[in-house]
Design an enzyme around this catalytic site. Structure first.
Site, PDB file in Angstrom:
ATOM      1  N   ASN A   7       9.972   1.368   1.387  1.00 12.49           N
ATOM      2  CA  ASN A   7       8.489   1.226   1.506  1.00 12.49           C
ATOM      3  C   ASN A   7       7.810   2.563   1.179  1.00 12.49           C
ATOM      4  O   ASN A   7       7.989   3.476   2.196  1.00 12.49           O
ATOM      5  CB  ASN A   7       7.992   0.743   2.653  1.00 12.49           C
ATOM      6  CG  ASN A   7       6.462   0.121   2.995  1.00 12.49           C
ATOM      7  OD1 ASN A   7       5.557   0.934   2.603  1.00 12.49           O
ATOM      8  ND2 ASN A   7       6.209  -0.918   3.492  1.00 12.49           N
ATOM      9  N   ARG A  18      -5.689  14.050   1.514  1.00 15.22           N
ATOM     10  CA  ARG A  18      -6.145  15.218   1.094  1.00 15.22           C
ATOM     11  C   ARG A  18      -6.881  14.908  -0.163  1.00 15.22           C
ATOM     12  O   ARG A  18      -7.584  15.505  -0.834  1.00 15.22           O
ATOM     13  CB  ARG A  18      -4.959  16.060   0.869  1.00 15.22           C
ATOM     14  CG  ARG A  18      -5.346  17.644   0.084  1.00 15.22           C
ATOM     15  CD  ARG A  18      -5.893  18.313   1.295  1.00 15.22           C
ATOM     16  NE  ARG A  18      -6.385  19.636   0.852  1.00 15.22           N
ATOM     17  CZ  ARG A  18      -5.512  20.743   1.041  1.00 15.22           C
ATOM     18  NH1 ARG A  18      -4.541  20.456   1.748  1.00 15.22           N
ATOM     19  NH2 ARG A  18      -6.013  21.827   0.411  1.00 15.22           N
ATOM     20  N   HIS A  43       2.768  -2.263   0.525  1.00 17.61           N
ATOM     21  CA  HIS A  43       2.003  -3.260   1.443  1.00 17.61           C
ATOM     22  C   HIS A  43       0.518  -2.836   1.096  1.00 17.61           C
ATOM     23  O   HIS A  43       0.040  -2.231   1.885  1.00 17.61           O
ATOM     24  CB  HIS A  43       2.480  -3.109   2.799  1.00 17.61           C
ATOM     25  CG  HIS A  43       1.946  -4.129   3.682  1.00 17.61           C
ATOM     26  ND1 HIS A  43       2.537  -4.830   4.684  1.00 17.61           N
ATOM     27  CD2 HIS A  43       0.622  -4.991   3.704  1.00 17.61           C
ATOM     28  CE1 HIS A  43       1.861  -5.626   5.202  1.00 17.61           C
ATOM     29  NE2 HIS A  43       0.591  -5.981   4.390  1.00 17.61           N
ATOM     30  N   ARG A  45      -3.300  -3.173   1.250  1.00 17.30           N
ATOM     31  CA  ARG A  45      -4.407  -3.675   2.272  1.00 17.30           C
ATOM     32  C   ARG A  45      -5.560  -3.643   1.751  1.00 17.30           C
ATOM     33  O   ARG A  45      -5.990  -2.945   0.586  1.00 17.30           O
ATOM     34  CB  ARG A  45      -4.346  -3.194   3.688  1.00 17.30           C
ATOM     35  CG  ARG A  45      -2.914  -3.455   4.417  1.00 17.30           C
ATOM     36  CD  ARG A  45      -3.140  -2.928   5.654  1.00 17.30           C
ATOM     37  NE  ARG A  45      -2.040  -3.494   6.586  1.00 17.30           N
ATOM     38  CZ  ARG A  45      -0.891  -2.949   6.731  1.00 17.30           C
ATOM     39  NH1 ARG A  45      -0.447  -1.999   5.837  1.00 17.30           N
ATOM     40  NH2 ARG A  45       0.115  -3.817   7.386  1.00 17.30           N
ATOM     41  N   HIS A  50      -3.737   2.971   2.201  1.00 20.09           N
ATOM     42  CA  HIS A  50      -2.648   3.812   1.493  1.00 20.09           C
ATOM     43  C   HIS A  50      -2.284   3.323   0.165  1.00 20.09           C
ATOM     44  O   HIS A  50      -2.879   3.638  -0.605  1.00 20.09           O
ATOM     45  CB  HIS A  50      -1.658   3.692   2.749  1.00 20.09           C
ATOM     46  CG  HIS A  50      -1.459   2.358   3.551  1.00 20.09           C
ATOM     47  ND1 HIS A  50      -1.235   1.042   2.651  1.00 20.09           N
ATOM     48  CD2 HIS A  50      -1.222   2.143   4.687  1.00 20.09           C
ATOM     49  CE1 HIS A  50      -1.182  -0.180   3.532  1.00 20.09           C
ATOM     50  NE2 HIS A  50      -1.353   0.662   4.764  1.00 20.09           N
ATOM     51  N   GLU A  70       4.379  -6.745  -0.411  1.00 25.32           N
ATOM     52  CA  GLU A  70       3.952  -7.307   0.742  1.00 25.32           C
ATOM     53  C   GLU A  70       2.370  -7.354   0.940  1.00 25.32           C
ATOM     54  O   GLU A  70       1.598  -6.403   0.827  1.00 25.32           O
ATOM     55  CB  GLU A  70       4.530  -6.680   2.053  1.00 25.32           C
ATOM     56  CG  GLU A  70       6.105  -6.318   1.986  1.00 25.32           C
ATOM     57  CD  GLU A  70       6.533  -5.432   3.410  1.00 25.32           C
ATOM     58  OE1 GLU A  70       7.688  -5.560   3.581  1.00 25.32           O
ATOM     59  OE2 GLU A  70       5.584  -4.877   3.912  1.00 25.32           O
ATOM     60  N   THR A 100      -0.481  -1.772  11.689  1.00 24.65           N
ATOM     61  CA  THR A 100       0.565  -2.122  10.837  1.00 24.65           C
ATOM     62  C   THR A 100       1.027  -3.467  11.298  1.00 24.65           C
ATOM     63  O   THR A 100       0.470  -4.070  12.159  1.00 24.65           O
ATOM     64  CB  THR A 100       1.632  -1.116  11.126  1.00 24.65           C
ATOM     65  OG1 THR A 100       2.732  -1.498  10.228  1.00 24.65           O
ATOM     66  CG2 THR A 100       2.239  -1.140  12.611  1.00 24.65           C
ATOM     67  N   HIS A 190      10.910  -3.262   9.771  1.00 25.34           N
ATOM     68  CA  HIS A 190      10.062  -2.935  10.745  1.00 25.34           C
ATOM     69  C   HIS A 190      10.621  -2.253  11.957  1.00 25.34           C
ATOM     70  O   HIS A 190      11.479  -2.746  12.767  1.00 25.34           O
ATOM     71  CB  HIS A 190       8.782  -4.000  11.411  1.00 25.34           C
ATOM     72  CG  HIS A 190       7.988  -3.442  12.076  1.00 25.34           C
ATOM     73  ND1 HIS A 190       6.592  -3.467  11.064  1.00 25.34           N
ATOM     74  CD2 HIS A 190       7.421  -2.829  13.127  1.00 25.34           C
ATOM     75  CE1 HIS A 190       5.753  -2.960  11.817  1.00 25.34           C
ATOM     76  NE2 HIS A 190       6.191  -2.355  13.121  1.00 25.34           N
ATOM     77  N   ASP A 191      10.508  -0.805  11.889  1.00 21.10           N
ATOM     78  CA  ASP A 191      11.016   0.073  12.911  1.00 21.10           C
ATOM     79  C   ASP A 191      12.657   0.059  13.082  1.00 21.10           C
ATOM     80  O   ASP A 191      13.280   0.726  14.132  1.00 21.10           O
ATOM     81  CB  ASP A 191      10.839  -0.200  14.497  1.00 21.10           C
ATOM     82  CG  ASP A 191       9.429  -0.362  14.896  1.00 21.10           C
ATOM     83  OD1 ASP A 191       8.601   0.717  14.065  1.00 21.10           O
ATOM     84  OD2 ASP A 191       8.624  -0.561  15.868  1.00 21.10           O
ATOM     85  N   GLY A 213      10.238   2.031   5.718  1.00 21.34           N
ATOM     86  CA  GLY A 213       9.309   3.107   5.282  1.00 21.34           C
ATOM     87  C   GLY A 213       8.800   4.097   6.334  1.00 21.34           C
ATOM     88  O   GLY A 213       9.305   5.060   5.977  1.00 21.34           O
ATOM     89  N   HIS A 214       8.308   3.949   7.234  1.00 24.04           N
ATOM     90  CA  HIS A 214       8.178   4.966   8.155  1.00 24.04           C
ATOM     91  C   HIS A 214       8.928   5.866   8.694  1.00 24.04           C
ATOM     92  O   HIS A 214       8.812   6.935   8.690  1.00 24.04           O
ATOM     93  CB  HIS A 214       7.287   4.285   9.416  1.00 24.04           C
ATOM     94  CG  HIS A 214       6.545   5.255  10.246  1.00 24.04           C
ATOM     95  ND1 HIS A 214       5.630   5.785  10.002  1.00 24.04           N
ATOM     96  CD2 HIS A 214       7.156   5.608  11.673  1.00 24.04           C
ATOM     97  CE1 HIS A 214       5.148   6.620  11.104  1.00 24.04           C
ATOM     98  NE2 HIS A 214       6.125   6.498  12.266  1.00 24.04           N
TER      99      HIS A 214
END
Length: 237
Positions: A7, A18, A43, A45, A50, A70, A100, A190-191, A213-214
């Site tokens: 992701n 920036r 993903h 939104r 992002h 997503e 999220t 997720h996580d 991703g994160h």
């Protein structure tokens, strides 16, 4: 082997902080593919905080691996997916104020709605996946919508695993077995991280794909992007 889809939302978050085009989401995604990842996930939104809709359009013609989009199936999102025609669309019940994704679908309450949305995507040859909590009832509900896959929401697993819970993946394994029996493919996300992905992979059967991703982008700050991806691929093999 379980496929790794990266992701790239966090790359876009850094760029947007920036202004300009550094880091370049498109070039970074191509590099991620070159480092061995088998897919790219975005993903978008509605507020485009992002990933932007324009990023999605620019990514499709340059990617060589599976493209997974997503999001919540509002009209603008559906129009985007139907235009771009990715390999897979993952339906997520995002609340507008959510930082999220923080919950799976109630596949019983929204069965008819999801069935209608999935039918439209399927008619265009787009594989569908529904984001669900590790709840057998929700898995059974998902099977009734006509979806191809489910994506198991793994935050609860990550929290339990970090506390040393040896049964952290038990419910996920049971849901994966049920989904497989019902003819569904199984994704997860997720996580998930380098710390917990091996145990999850070993404990949860029939795992087609993980979307990360994160954690992956954060780990890459220390290890480098190529080395981080290679570590994930080794743990998932």
């Amino acid at each position: 082997m379980t496929k790794l889809s990266v992701n790239v939302n966090k790359i876009a978050t850094l760029r947007n902080a920036r202004g300009g085009n550094v880091p370049d989401v498109i070039e970074t995604s191509k590099n991620i593919e070159g480092f061995g990842a088998q897919g790219i996930t975005v993903h978008p939104r509605p507020d485009e905080r992002h990933i932007r809709y324009s990023d999605v359009r620019e990514l499709k013609p340059v990617l060589q691996t599976e493209f997974n989009i997503e999001g919540k199936p509002i009209k603008s999102f559906m129009d985007l997916v139907l235009e771009v025609k990715p390999a897979q669309v993952t339906l997520v019940p995002d609340a507008e104020e959510a930082i999220t994704s923080n919950a799976g679908w109630d596949t019983i309450k929204y069965r008819d709605y999801l069935k209608e949305v999935i039918s439209e995507f399927s008619s265009k040859g787009i594989r569908t996946s529904i984001f669900v909590d590790p709840n057998p009832e929700m898995v059974r509900g998902a099977a009734e919508t006509g979806t191809d896959r489910i994506e198991l929401y793994t935050e609860a697993y990550a929290v339990a695993y970090a506390k040393g819970d040896k049964d952290a993946a038990k419910t996920y394994a049971e849901c994966a077995e049920l989904a497989h029996e019902l003819g569904l493919g199984i994704n997860a996300g997720h996580d998930l991280s380098l710390d917990n992905i091996r145990f999850f992979k070993e404990e949860v059967p029939h795992l087609d794909e993980v979307s990360i991703g994160h954690a992956l982008i954060s780990e890459a700050l220390y290890l480098g992007l190529e080395k981080t991806i290679q570590k994930y691929l080794k743990l998932l093999s």
